[in-house]
Scaffold this motif. Structure first.
Motif, PDB file in Angstrom:
ATOM      1  N   UNK A 168       0.864  -1.114   0.098  1.00 43.86           N
ATOM      2  CA  UNK A 168       0.041   0.078  -0.101  1.00 43.86           C
ATOM      3  C   UNK A 168       0.754   1.389   0.014  1.00 43.86           C
ATOM      4  N   UNK A 169       0.510   2.434  -0.951  1.00 43.28           N
ATOM      5  CA  UNK A 169       1.043   3.481  -0.758  1.00 43.28           C
ATOM      6  C   UNK A 169       0.123   4.597  -0.669  1.00 43.28           C
ATOM      7  N   UNK A 170       0.625   5.460   0.280  1.00 46.33           N
ATOM      8  CA  UNK A 170      -0.365   6.678   0.890  1.00 46.33           C
ATOM      9  C   UNK A 170      -0.639   7.772  -0.178  1.00 46.33           C
ATOM     10  N   UNK A 171      -1.803   7.866  -0.313  1.00 46.58           N
ATOM     11  CA  UNK A 171      -2.130   8.813  -1.491  1.00 46.58           C
ATOM     12  C   UNK A 171      -3.004   9.982  -1.177  1.00 46.58           C
ATOM     13  N   UNK A 172      -3.027  10.937  -1.976  1.00 44.23           N
ATOM     14  CA  UNK A 172      -3.817  12.309  -1.691  1.00 44.23           C
ATOM     15  C   UNK A 172      -5.027  11.819  -1.938  1.00 44.23           C
ATOM     16  N   UNK A 173      -6.314  12.069  -0.948  1.00 47.53           N
ATOM     17  CA  UNK A 173      -7.646  11.772  -1.195  1.00 47.53           C
ATOM     18  C   UNK A 173      -8.232  12.568  -2.514  1.00 47.53           C
ATOM     19  N   UNK A 174      -7.261  13.846  -2.799  1.00 43.28           N
ATOM     20  CA  UNK A 174      -7.860  14.619  -3.941  1.00 43.28           C
ATOM     21  C   UNK A 174      -7.278  14.441  -5.155  1.00 43.28           C
ATOM     22  N   UNK A 176      -5.139  11.779  -6.680  1.00 47.39           N
ATOM     23  CA  UNK A 176      -4.444  10.354  -7.109  1.00 47.39           C
ATOM     24  C   UNK A 176      -3.017  10.681  -7.383  1.00 47.39           C
ATOM     25  N   UNK A 177      -2.526  11.094  -6.380  1.00 42.00           N
ATOM     26  CA  UNK A 177      -0.823  11.172  -6.492  1.00 42.00           C
ATOM     27  C   UNK A 177      -0.375  10.870  -5.050  1.00 42.00           C
ATOM     28  N   UNK A 178       0.828  10.253  -4.963  1.00 43.59           N
ATOM     29  CA  UNK A 178       1.504   9.773  -3.796  1.00 43.59           C
ATOM     30  C   UNK A 178       1.738  10.942  -2.721  1.00 43.59           C
ATOM     31  N   UNK A 179       1.758  10.826  -1.653  1.00 44.90           N
ATOM     32  CA  UNK A 179       1.826  11.792  -0.414  1.00 44.90           C
ATOM     33  C   UNK A 179       3.345  11.915  -0.226  1.00 44.90           C
ATOM     34  N   UNK A 180       4.105  12.818  -0.034  1.00 45.30           N
ATOM     35  CA  UNK A 180       5.614  12.637   0.225  1.00 45.30           C
ATOM     36  C   UNK A 180       5.875  13.089   1.631  1.00 45.30           C
ATOM     37  N   UNK A 181       6.722  12.162   2.188  1.00 45.97           N
ATOM     38  CA  UNK A 181       6.914  12.266   3.686  1.00 45.97           C
ATOM     39  C   UNK A 181       8.113  13.479   3.787  1.00 45.97           C
ATOM     40  N   UNK A 209       6.030   4.173  -9.983  1.00 46.39           N
ATOM     41  CA  UNK A 209       4.712   4.235 -10.288  1.00 46.39           C
ATOM     42  C   UNK A 209       3.959   5.316  -9.575  1.00 46.39           C
ATOM     43  N   UNK A 210       4.725   5.829  -8.483  1.00 47.04           N
ATOM     44  CA  UNK A 210       3.985   6.734  -7.214  1.00 47.04           C
ATOM     45  C   UNK A 210       4.710   7.801  -7.346  1.00 47.04           C
ATOM     46  N   UNK A 211       5.285   8.229  -8.180  1.00 47.99           N
ATOM     47  CA  UNK A 211       5.728   9.983  -8.494  1.00 47.99           C
ATOM     48  C   UNK A 211       4.672  10.654  -8.692  1.00 47.99           C
ATOM     49  N   UNK A 212       4.561  11.809  -8.220  1.00 54.18           N
ATOM     50  CA  UNK A 212       3.353  12.374  -8.407  1.00 54.18           C
ATOM     51  C   UNK A 212       3.231  13.273  -9.663  1.00 54.18           C
ATOM     52  N   UNK A 213       3.003  12.481 -10.561  1.00 52.86           N
ATOM     53  CA  UNK A 213       3.074  12.703 -12.070  1.00 52.86           C
ATOM     54  C   UNK A 213       2.085  12.045 -12.761  1.00 52.86           C
TER      55      UNK A 213
END
Ligand code: ADP
Ligand code: ZN
Ligand code: ZN
Length: 739
Positions: A457-463, A465-470, A578-582
């Protein structure tokens, strides 16, 4: 005789001066000046001498003729008029399409004449017989004189070669060349480059008979070309399917009709072998560009093209502006490559500029790739491009066998190492057989997204569809909309504590390999070990010379080079990209995995590929494992439709930079307001850019979305106009279409 006036754009990149000024052309300069000439003018009250470009000529003064100053000098001569005019027109189109100042565009399309020192070209030849040379090469091998060995082997194969090519691509110094010369092994000649008629004859009979698949494409192209049809073409052909052979045949056809060709290749794939392949086929009518050339050297190459000394120019993005008088074809190999997009203003894409240049020159654009960009495929599907497929590899071994390993299952089995059992046993096998392995770590987008090692599982933004960054403050942040949540150290999906940012870098992998396979010789290629192009080619050639069993590296290693002895490719962490915010993450992943897999089994021996992943079910991973482009494309275009991303809808990114975040934000709000007046479908921001601060400059972005590209151009124009009529300040504004 009436006066002649030149419209001149000043060579200063300042928005206020981005318009033309008229100058009188003195009698003695009339012969020399053409549209596109670089000129010297007196400027301002002090008549400071500065440079400019002539963008038009007329007999009519726009202001009181007595106030018009004369041109000082014309710096560029010896240019046939037509291609220069086309290039100036192209620059105007680029300014219109991508924003920025006209001078920025002109500087991209017109190479500036630097001091030309007529450089001597040096040719290296064997001074001894082939047999003797082979004995010598063997001696070098024994004494580990690898540079000498490389050069002599090259000469045995090709007979002669150009020194600059040797230096840039084989990475051999002049000292080595001189040493070989003093031993009498090689000879150096100056100024006679690839003019050996014998080698042409040899090459003519050498080139391959096309397969039916290849021939059909060439025939269709030739028919259309001779009828004057200039529709762009896209060739979707798996690696090793003979695309390059098809390009060469098309080029031969075009050159036979008295026209010229531009062959674009991404810099990283522009190898010595590729250039030699074209030279063997087309002899001294070929030239090439690369980023190491000085402005002067580049200008020389362009001059040769405009004088008609060459027919074919090979090079990266910038080769697009070669001033051929009768350009007939522009080929874009590896069309999907990101390096075709310019990073600086104007942020143009070579594909679109090529199509415009071809339109002006009445030429055809041919694109090719094993993994065409979604954009290009989409346009081909809509019938904008002709679409061709090459489904088979030339050699009959077919594509490599691909195994997908689910790393969650490995963890369950108790395997905590970075190698799955499958990959481990295949690596052992290769070491035994003395065949080579490449371990590829997909590090694109390593920038701190959080994933669960148990369930993937990857944490994503609910609005978004990109991954959240720590972030360092312990918050998970969305870089698109600013949404935040607290990082809890527990997977929200399965409750596992094995959650965190992915840390396995190339260095750790290199160590792990050494620990697991103590006898193996390992090479590593990443941003640390390959700081420049020299290191890069050094590592690749030593691997290709068999100096190591295993090469560990990032995406740098998956392009360009062919290693005949590589029969195993392991992809570690296939999902990282896969989970870059792009919105292009899926596309990049598919490209990378497919290209990486394509490295295995390029020669006689067939290859195997192991893809290790936490998301085997993701369509980008599954489709690349099945090596099924069409499956990938169907899924991907569905996703783009659903979310309204390019190429379905278009996007304009306005990037605002300022040392003061408040000023940047203010400008962002103003520009968002101006954009609103055209009522586009969506405006997002201003919000901090993905890269929110760079060298103490704050960056904000406004995203504007609309299905009509022209509306976005209109918005860009309105924003630029507002900026022109308001004090410029220190805030910088850049435009990027479909970023
Ligand atoms: P691609 O550009 O699609 O990767 P290439 O054009 O480099 O493919 O071809 C792969 C290999 O097959 C090259 O070594 C090339 O010389 C060879 N080749 C291409 N076409 C033919 C053909 N019709 N007959 C024999 N060999 C060919
Ligand atoms: Zn989990
Ligand atoms: Zn968001």
């Amino acid at each position: 005789m009436s006066e002649v006036y030149a419209d001149v754009i000043i060579e200063i990149s300042h928005e206020k001066l981005d318009r033309s000024f008229q100058y009188r052309v003195p009698e003695e300069l009339r012969e020399k000046v053409v549209v596109g000439s670089r000129v010297l003018i007196p400027f301002g009250n002090g008549n400071r001498e500065i440079g400019g470009f002539c963008i038009g000529l007329s007999n009519i003064p726009k202001i009181d003729a007595s106030r018009i100053k004369p041109l000082k000098d014309v710096l560029t001569v010896e240019r046939s008029k037509k291609p220069e005019e086309q290039l100036v027109e192209l620059a105007v189109w680029m300014k219109q399409h991508y924003g920025g100042t006209l001078i920025q565009s002109l500087k991209v399309v017109l190479p500036v004449k630097a001091d030309i020192k007529q450089k001597e070209e040096r040719l290296i030849k064997l001074a001894i017989g082939i047999n003797e040379a082979e004995v010598f090469a063997e001696e070098c091998r024994k004494k580990h004189r690898t540079a000498m060995e490389r050069l002599v082997t090259e000469l045995i194969e090709y007979g002669e070669t150009d020194y600059s090519l040797v230096r840039d691509k084989l990475n051999i110094s002049m000292t080595t060349v001189r040493a070989l010369e003093s031993k009498g092994i090689i000879g150096l000649e100056t100024k006679k480059l690839y003019r050996n008629p014998e080698s042409f004859e040899k090459s003519e009979e050498q080139h391959a008979r096309l397969t039916d698949e290849q021939q059909r494409i060439v025939n269709d192209f030739s028919k259309n070309f001779s009828m004057g049809l200039r529709q762009p073409c896209l060739i979707n052909g798996v690696t090793g399917s003979g695309k390059t052979e098809v390009y060469m045949e098309m080029i031969a056809e075009v050159v036979r009709s008295g026209r010229q060709a531009i062959m674009l290749i991404p810099e990283i794939a522009l190898t010595f072998q590729t250039v030699m392949r074209f030279m063997r086929r087309f002899g001294d009518r070929v030239s090439y560009l690369h980023s190491k050339l000085s402005a002067g050297e580049r200008y020389d190459q362009f001059l040769r093209a405009s004088r008609g000394e060459i027919d074919i120019m090979i090079g990266p993005r910038s080769a697009l502006f070669t001033p051929f008088p009768r350009l007939g074809i522009i080929i874009i190999d590896e069309e999907h490559e990101t390096s075709y997009k310019a990073e600086n203003m104007p942020k143009y894409h070579a594909r679109d500029v090529a199509i415009e240049r071809a339109r002006l020159a009445d030429a055809t654009v041919v694109m090719g790739s094993a993994t065409p960009s979604v954009e290009a495929s989409f346009r081909a599907m809509r019938g904008e491009y002709r679409y061709y497929e090459l489904k088979h590899r030339i050699s009959d071994k077919g594509l490599p066998t691909v195994y997908t390993v689910d790393m969650r299952a490995e963890l369950e089995k108790g395997n905590r190492t970075i190698f799955s059992d499958k990959l481990y046993s295949l690596m052992e096998d290769r070491l035994r057989k003395k065949e080579q392995t490449i371990l590829f770590i997909n590090r694109r987008g390593m920038a701190g997204f959080v994933s669960c090692r148990k369930c993937g599982h990857v944490s994503k933004c609910p609005h978004c569809d990109v991954s959240l960054i720590l972030h360092k403050n312990g918050k998970l942040v969305c870089h698109y909309c600013g949404y935040e949540e607290q990082f809890t150290h527990v997977c929200s999906e399965c409750g596992s504590k094995y959650i965190g940012t992915m840390k396995a870098g190339t260095e750790q992998i290199e160590e792990a390999v050494k620990k697991s396979f103590p006898g193996a010789r390992v090479l590593r290629m990443d941003a640390d070990t390959a700081k420049n192009k020299n290191d890069y080619s050094k590592i690749l050639s030593s691997f290709s010379n068999g100096e190591a069993d295993i090469l560990v590296g990032t995406q740098m290693i998956v392009k360009g080079h062919d290693f005949p002895n590589v029969t195993l490719v392991g992809v570690l962490a296939a999902d990282l990209s896969l989970y870059t915010n792009d919105y292009r993450a899926g596309e990049r992943t598919f490209d990378l995995l497919t290209q990486a897999a394509g490295r295995a089994g390029r020669a006689e021996k067939s290859g195997e590929v192991v893809i290790q992943t936490y998301s085997p079910e993701h369509y980008a991973v599954a489709a690349s494992a099945a090596q099924d482009y069409n499956k990938f494309y169907d899924e991907e275009i569905g996703f783009r439709k659903l979310c309204g991303y390019p190429p379905i809808e278009h996007m304009l990114k306005v990037l605002i930079e300022d040392k003061n975040p408040d000023s940047a934000m203010r400008m962002g709000k103003i520009l968002a307001g101006i954009s609103q007046e055209s009522s586009p479908e969506k405006i997002i921001g201003p919000a901090p850019d993905t890269l929110s601060k760079l060298k103490d400059v704050f960056r904000f972005a406004v995203y504007i979305k609309d299905s009509n590209y022209e509306k976005l151009v209109e918005i860009k124009d309105n924003c630029e106009q507002w900026r022109q009529s308001n004090p410029v300040g220190r805030t910088s504004v850049q435009f990027d279409f479909d970023p």
